[in-house]
Structures are given as structure tokens and as C-alpha cells.
Design an enzyme around this catalytic site. Structure first.
Site, PDB file in Angstrom:
ATOM      1  N   ASN A   1       2.475   0.599  -5.508  1.00  0.00           N
ATOM      2  CA  ASN A   1       2.526   0.097  -4.141  1.00  0.00           C
ATOM      3  C   ASN A   1       3.556  -1.015  -3.961  1.00  0.00           C
ATOM      4  OD1 ASN A   1       0.614   1.747  -2.902  1.00  0.00           O
ATOM      5  ND2 ASN A   1      -1.083   0.508  -3.676  1.00  0.00           N
ATOM      6  N   HIS A   2       4.152  -1.072  -2.782  1.00  0.00           N
ATOM      7  CA  HIS A   2       5.058  -2.137  -2.366  1.00  0.00           C
ATOM      8  C   HIS A   2       4.479  -2.793  -1.106  1.00  0.00           C
ATOM      9  CE1 HIS A   2       8.987  -0.690  -4.466  1.00  0.00           C
ATOM     10  NE2 HIS A   2       7.948  -0.096  -5.034  1.00  0.00           N
ATOM     11  N   ARG A   3       4.932  -3.997  -0.845  1.00  0.00           N
ATOM     12  CA  ARG A   3       4.558  -4.616   0.430  1.00  0.00           C
ATOM     13  C   ARG A   3       5.200  -3.846   1.575  1.00  0.00           C
ATOM     14  NH1 ARG A   3       2.836 -10.571   0.273  1.00  0.00           N
ATOM     15  NH2 ARG A   3       2.770 -10.191   2.506  1.00  0.00           N
TER      16      ARG A   3
END
Length: 230
Positions: free
Chosen positions: A92-94
Site C-alpha cells: 500500500n501507498h498513501r
């Protein structure tokens, strides 16, 4: 010629055998090859691939970092075809800012902003039930639960939960059909035949492979009655 009065006991293969088919090194029972504490695989679940199947936990379970805290849990008697991949929460990434680029992980002065990666979204553990068939190059996204007896078609991308005894296909994976009625699916899950002692499974292989829900439930009820009487 008269038949012998005794017969050899029925035997299951050893679930701790790394390569259950001596002449087919492409097929492995996964459990003996798993060393990570955040991955659990049940007995007799196998992976079939011509490319280093023994490296499944490194090549097919991606972005799985212990610090993330999520687990991959795969049940018993599952069949995983070549290229099945699990994407874990570490991918996941922001997404709440303008840029999704993970600047801090590359260090230098960017590393001073590591706190920005401390609250990345997580969907929790990824779970695959028992007696699940995952087709070639199927991809399972983080936090998904795939129910007992489900089938995932080749190259499907599973982004949401799959109900027990359901067939899904496509990207994103959608229901193709139910293998049995919802009532029978619930009854089959309750039998939990995958938890039966192997000597019981041995004597009911043909029923498991060719019988319908009523036959399996009938066996289960007989076993339950026998246990109660003893």
C-alpha cells in the site's frame, strides 16, 4: 485364486514430504517449505509450478513485511496452480495527498519524513479456506477471505471476499456460479471434512471426489453418531 483375508491398510501421503511426487519436482506440498512466522499453510495443500515451486513464500507472497503485522493463512487440501500470487498489505501507498510516491523509504533527507508511512492503510489478514482451487496466475489482493471449497479461475484478480463453494473469474473477480446451494454450502462447511482424521478421509476418497453434498453430509452424520456412542 482366492483373495487374501487381509488387505494392506489405506495410507495417505505424508503431508510433511516436501516433494510428494518423486518424478515431478514441480509439485510441492507447501507446508514443509514455509519458514516465515506470518505465513501458515495446512496439510496437503500443494503448489504446482515448473519454476522453483519451493520458493513460493519468496516469489509468490509479495510485499509481506513482519512489521506490517498481517498474516497469510491457507487451509488444508488446497490446489495452487503456477503463478498464483498474494499481494500483501505492505504494497500500500498513501493516497490522501497529491503524490503516491514513497519518498521516505529512499533515505537521504527524504528519510526525515518516515513518519508519513506509519499509518498506511491495512485490510488485515488474507485467508484462504480449505479445499480451495486457485487457477494459474490468479492474484489475491490484501485482506481477502476465500471461503472453503471455492474456485478462483486462471488470472482472476480477487479484490473482495469469496463465499464458500463459489466460482469466481475475471478482473475484478466476479461470481460465475455457486457450486452448490447456499444451504448445502453451509452444511458442507459444518462437516469440515478436511479436519477428519486421514484414515477416515482415506476410506471416503471416492465419495469426496464424486459424491454430492448429501453423501458427504451422510458420512459426517455417521461419524458424529459413532463418536457419540463411543
Amino acid at each position: 485364486m482366492p483373495s487374501s483375508s487381509t488387505s494392506a491398510p489405506l495410507r495417505a501421503p505424508d503431508p510433511d514430504t516436501p516433494y510428494p511426487l518423486p518424478n515431478a519436482k514441480r509439485v510441492v506440498f507447501l507446508k514443509p517449505h514455509i519458514t516465515r512466522p506470518n505465513i501458515s499453510v495446512g496439510d496437503f495443500t500443494y503448489y504446482d509450478s515448473p519454476i522453483h515451486p519451493e520458493h513460493f513464500q519468496d516469489d509468490n507472497v509479495l510485499y509481506h513485511y513482519e512489521a506490517q503485522g498481517d498474516r497469510l493463512i491457507i487451509g488444508k487440501y488446497c490446489a495452487l496452480a503456477h503463478g498464483v500470487t498474494f499481494i500483501m498489505n505492505g504494497a500500500n501507498h498513501r493516497m490522501d495527498g497529491v503524490s503516491t510516491y514513497p519518498f521516505p523509504i529512499f533515505g537521504a533527507s527524504w528519510g526525515e519524513h518516515m513518519d508519513l508511512l506509519g499509518d498506511l492503510p491495512s485490510r488485515g489478514d488474507t485467508r484462504v479456506g480449505n479445499d480451495v482451487w486457485l487457477g494459474m496466475e490468479a492474484m489475491v489482493m490484501p485482506g481477502v477471505t476465500i471461503g472453503d471449497g471455492a474456485i478462483v479461475a486462471a488470472r482472476a484478480v480477487v479484490t473482495s471476499d469469496v463465499a464458500p463453494y463459489t466460482i469466481v473469474a475475471g478482473n475484478p473477480a466476479q461470481v460465475v456460479r455457486e457450486r452448490v446451494s447456499p444451504a448445502d454450502a453451509q452444511r458442507l462447511v459444518e462437516t469440515a471434512w478436511w479436519d477428519w482424521p486421514t484414515e477416515i478421509v482415506n476410506t471416503h476418497i471416492r465419495t469426496l471426489m464424486t459424491g454430492d453434498a448429501d453423501k458427504i453430509i451422510g458420512v459426517f452424520n455417521k461419524l458424529k453418531k459413532s463418536t457419540a456412542e463411543n
